[in-house]
Design a protein around this motif. Structure first.
Motif, PDB file in Angstrom:
ATOM      1  N   GLY A  19       0.838  -1.189   0.000  1.00 39.98           N
ATOM      2  CA  GLY A  19       0.000   0.000   0.000  1.00 39.98           C
ATOM      3  C   GLY A  19       0.869   1.233   0.000  1.00 39.98           C
ATOM      4  O   GLY A  19       1.796   1.334   0.808  1.00 39.98           O
ATOM      5  N   SER A  20       0.609   2.162  -0.905  1.00 38.44           N
ATOM      6  CA  SER A  20       1.470   3.333  -1.057  1.00 38.44           C
ATOM      7  C   SER A  20       1.507   4.200   0.197  1.00 38.44           C
ATOM      8  O   SER A  20       2.532   4.799   0.512  1.00 38.44           O
ATOM      9  N   LYS A  21       0.437   4.252   0.932  1.00 39.38           N
ATOM     10  CA  LYS A  21       0.400   5.063   2.154  1.00 39.38           C
ATOM     11  C   LYS A  21       1.280   4.456   3.249  1.00 39.38           C
ATOM     12  O   LYS A  21       1.849   5.169   4.075  1.00 39.38           O
ATOM     13  N   HIS A  22       1.421   3.138   3.237  1.00 38.33           N
ATOM     14  CA  HIS A  22       2.154   2.451   4.306  1.00 38.33           C
ATOM     15  C   HIS A  22       3.659   2.373   4.088  1.00 38.33           C
ATOM     16  O   HIS A  22       4.385   1.959   4.980  1.00 38.33           O
ATOM     17  N   VAL A  23       4.120   2.741   2.892  1.00 37.55           N
ATOM     18  CA  VAL A  23       5.558   2.709   2.604  1.00 37.55           C
ATOM     19  C   VAL A  23       6.087   4.137   2.708  1.00 37.55           C
ATOM     20  O   VAL A  23       5.671   5.020   1.965  1.00 37.55           O
ATOM     21  N   THR A  24       7.003   4.343   3.641  1.00 36.34           N
ATOM     22  CA  THR A  24       7.586   5.679   3.786  1.00 36.34           C
ATOM     23  C   THR A  24       8.798   5.806   2.877  1.00 36.34           C
ATOM     24  O   THR A  24       9.399   4.808   2.458  1.00 36.34           O
ATOM     25  N   LEU A  25       9.162   7.033   2.582  1.00 31.81           N
ATOM     26  CA  LEU A  25      10.357   7.259   1.771  1.00 31.81           C
ATOM     27  C   LEU A  25      11.607   6.798   2.512  1.00 31.81           C
ATOM     28  O   LEU A  25      12.559   6.316   1.887  1.00 31.81           O
ATOM     29  N   ASP A  26      11.604   6.903   3.835  1.00 28.65           N
ATOM     30  CA  ASP A  26      12.735   6.397   4.630  1.00 28.65           C
ATOM     31  C   ASP A  26      12.882   4.887   4.450  1.00 28.65           C
ATOM     32  O   ASP A  26      13.987   4.379   4.256  1.00 28.65           O
ATOM     33  N   GLU A  27      11.762   4.160   4.511  1.00 24.38           N
ATOM     34  CA  GLU A  27      11.791   2.696   4.325  1.00 24.38           C
ATOM     35  C   GLU A  27      12.239   2.330   2.913  1.00 24.38           C
ATOM     36  O   GLU A  27      13.031   1.402   2.726  1.00 24.38           O
ATOM     37  N   LEU A  28      11.739   3.055   1.960  1.00 22.45           N
ATOM     38  CA  LEU A  28      12.111   2.805   0.571  1.00 22.45           C
ATOM     39  C   LEU A  28      13.608   3.047   0.366  1.00 22.45           C
ATOM     40  O   LEU A  28      14.301   2.212  -0.226  1.00 22.45           O
ATOM     41  N   ALA A  29      14.093   4.158   0.871  1.00 22.64           N
ATOM     42  CA  ALA A  29      15.520   4.477   0.750  1.00 22.64           C
ATOM     43  C   ALA A  29      16.367   3.407   1.435  1.00 22.64           C
ATOM     44  O   ALA A  29      17.374   2.939   0.881  1.00 22.64           O
ATOM     45  N   SER A  30      15.953   2.985   2.603  1.00 26.48           N
ATOM     46  CA  SER A  30      16.688   1.968   3.349  1.00 26.48           C
ATOM     47  C   SER A  30      16.742   0.649   2.580  1.00 26.48           C
ATOM     48  O   SER A  30      17.786  -0.003   2.507  1.00 26.48           O
ATOM     49  N   SER A  31      15.616   0.259   1.990  1.00 27.16           N
ATOM     50  CA  SER A  31      15.592  -1.013   1.250  1.00 27.16           C
ATOM     51  C   SER A  31      16.465  -0.954  -0.002  1.00 27.16           C
ATOM     52  O   SER A  31      16.941  -1.982  -0.477  1.00 27.16           O
ATOM     53  N   LEU A  32      16.685   0.239  -0.526  1.00 27.83           N
ATOM     54  CA  LEU A  32      17.534   0.403  -1.706  1.00 27.83           C
ATOM     55  C   LEU A  32      18.989   0.698  -1.344  1.00 27.83           C
ATOM     56  O   LEU A  32      19.851   0.754  -2.223  1.00 27.83           O
ATOM     57  N   GLY A  33      19.242   0.944  -0.053  1.00 27.02           N
ATOM     58  CA  GLY A  33      20.596   1.265   0.383  1.00 27.02           C
ATOM     59  C   GLY A  33      21.045   2.648  -0.048  1.00 27.02           C
ATOM     60  O   GLY A  33      22.216   2.881  -0.343  1.00 27.02           O
ATOM     61  N   ILE A  34      20.071   3.569  -0.081  1.00 28.83           N
ATOM     62  CA  ILE A  34      20.373   4.953  -0.449  1.00 28.83           C
ATOM     63  C   ILE A  34      19.804   5.875   0.620  1.00 28.83           C
ATOM     64  O   ILE A  34      19.100   5.429   1.521  1.00 28.83           O
ATOM     65  N   SER A  35      20.099   7.155   0.503  1.00 25.72           N
ATOM     66  CA  SER A  35      19.508   8.114   1.435  1.00 25.72           C
ATOM     67  C   SER A  35      18.196   8.640   0.859  1.00 25.72           C
ATOM     68  O   SER A  35      17.973   8.587  -0.358  1.00 25.72           O
ATOM     69  N   LYS A  36      17.352   9.137   1.730  1.00 28.65           N
ATOM     70  CA  LYS A  36      16.083   9.720   1.286  1.00 28.65           C
ATOM     71  C   LYS A  36      16.358  10.914   0.366  1.00 28.65           C
ATOM     72  O   LYS A  36      15.614  11.162  -0.586  1.00 28.65           O
ATOM     73  N   LYS A  37      17.448  11.584   0.612  1.00 27.30           N
ATOM     74  CA  LYS A  37      17.848  12.743  -0.192  1.00 27.30           C
ATOM     75  C   LYS A  37      18.027  12.336  -1.666  1.00 27.30           C
ATOM     76  O   LYS A  37      17.699  13.105  -2.576  1.00 27.30           O
ATOM     77  N   THR A  38      18.513  11.125  -1.884  1.00 29.58           N
ATOM     78  CA  THR A  38      18.694  10.635  -3.256  1.00 29.58           C
ATOM     79  C   THR A  38      17.361  10.521  -3.970  1.00 29.58           C
ATOM     80  O   THR A  38      17.249  10.835  -5.165  1.00 29.58           O
ATOM     81  N   ILE A  39      16.341  10.082  -3.266  1.00 28.14           N
ATOM     82  CA  ILE A  39      15.002   9.993  -3.868  1.00 28.14           C
ATOM     83  C   ILE A  39      14.548  11.379  -4.323  1.00 28.14           C
ATOM     84  O   ILE A  39      13.979  11.541  -5.403  1.00 28.14           O
ATOM     85  N   TYR A  40      14.854  12.385  -3.505  1.00 32.08           N
ATOM     86  CA  TYR A  40      14.450  13.753  -3.836  1.00 32.08           C
ATOM     87  C   TYR A  40      15.212  14.329  -5.027  1.00 32.08           C
ATOM     88  O   TYR A  40      14.805  15.346  -5.581  1.00 32.08           O
ATOM     89  N   THR A  41      16.291  13.699  -5.441  1.00 31.24           N
ATOM     90  CA  THR A  41      16.962  14.158  -6.662  1.00 31.24           C
ATOM     91  C   THR A  41      16.151  13.772  -7.900  1.00 31.24           C
ATOM     92  O   THR A  41      16.295  14.378  -8.954  1.00 31.24           O
TER      93      THR A  41
END
Length: 197
Positions: A19-41
């Motif tokens: 569910g898109s609401k239940h996945v945070t950007l922090d969790e997503l970044a962690s699972s990819l081994g990147i920082s949340k800041k990278t997602i914002y790029t």
């Protein structure tokens, strides 16, 4: 370095399964081994990421649909069946909360999904059924617009009611009851394909 395509692929997997609401950007970044800041790029906010993920998933399905129609150009009824069979393969991985979350929290992504469903139902499927009717493979008295509204528009809503039908019945059984048997009732006696045998 992660690519935008890899980020989108991982995002849609997480969003559809949890569910898109239940996945945070922090969790997503962690699972990819990147920082949340990278997602914002790549994306200015989560809604933009969810919207791009939905667009990517739907574009993949559009390619599948196009391929099915081209490969079965002489049999539009079979094309409809194969389109929905492929659609069921996609839907079985969705948690109902994914689609409900789009509607509630991500209006842009929800609008894109709704427009896709309209396009699939009222353009693609309707045109294929009309072609079949014109070639004599669907009974003349059948109101195709009504058939599309009853059986092919928003199958996802039917499948994901309070009791998720994918959790109760096998995918093949759902496909037969929601697609094959309904089409079997409107085809002429001279039409057949391997689903109807």
């Amino acid at each position: 370095m992660i690519t935008k395509a890899h980020l989108l692929k991982c995002s849609i997997t997480k969003f559809t399964q949890l569910g898109s609401k239940h996945v945070t950007l922090d969790e997503l970044a962690s699972s990819l081994g990147i920082s949340k800041k990278t997602i914002y790029t790549f994306f200015k906010n989560k809604e933009e990421l969810v919207t791009a993920s939905v667009e990517g998933l739907l574009n993949e399905y559009r390619e599948d649909i196009h391929s099915i129609v081209v490969s079965n150009d002489n049999d539009p009824i079979l094309s409809v069946m194969l389109i929905y069979q492929k659609g069921f393969e996609y839907l079985k991985y969705f948690k109902p909360s994914f689609l409900f979350g789009l509607e509630k929290y991500y209006p842009k992504a929800s609008k894109i999904f709704d427009e896709f469903v309209d396009e699939l139902s009222y353009k693609t499927v309707y045109k294929l059924l009309k072609k079949a009717q014109e070639s004599g493979n669907i009974k003349d008295e059948i109101n195709l617009e009504l058939i599309v509204k009853i059986y092919f528009f928003r199958i996802d809503n039917l499948v994901f009611k309070k009791n998720n039908l994918f959790e109760i019945y096998p995918e093949e059984e759902l496909f037969k009851h929601l697609v094959v048997y309904n089409l079997k009732g409107i085809v002429t006696n001279n039409y057949s394909n391997f689903f109807l045998e």
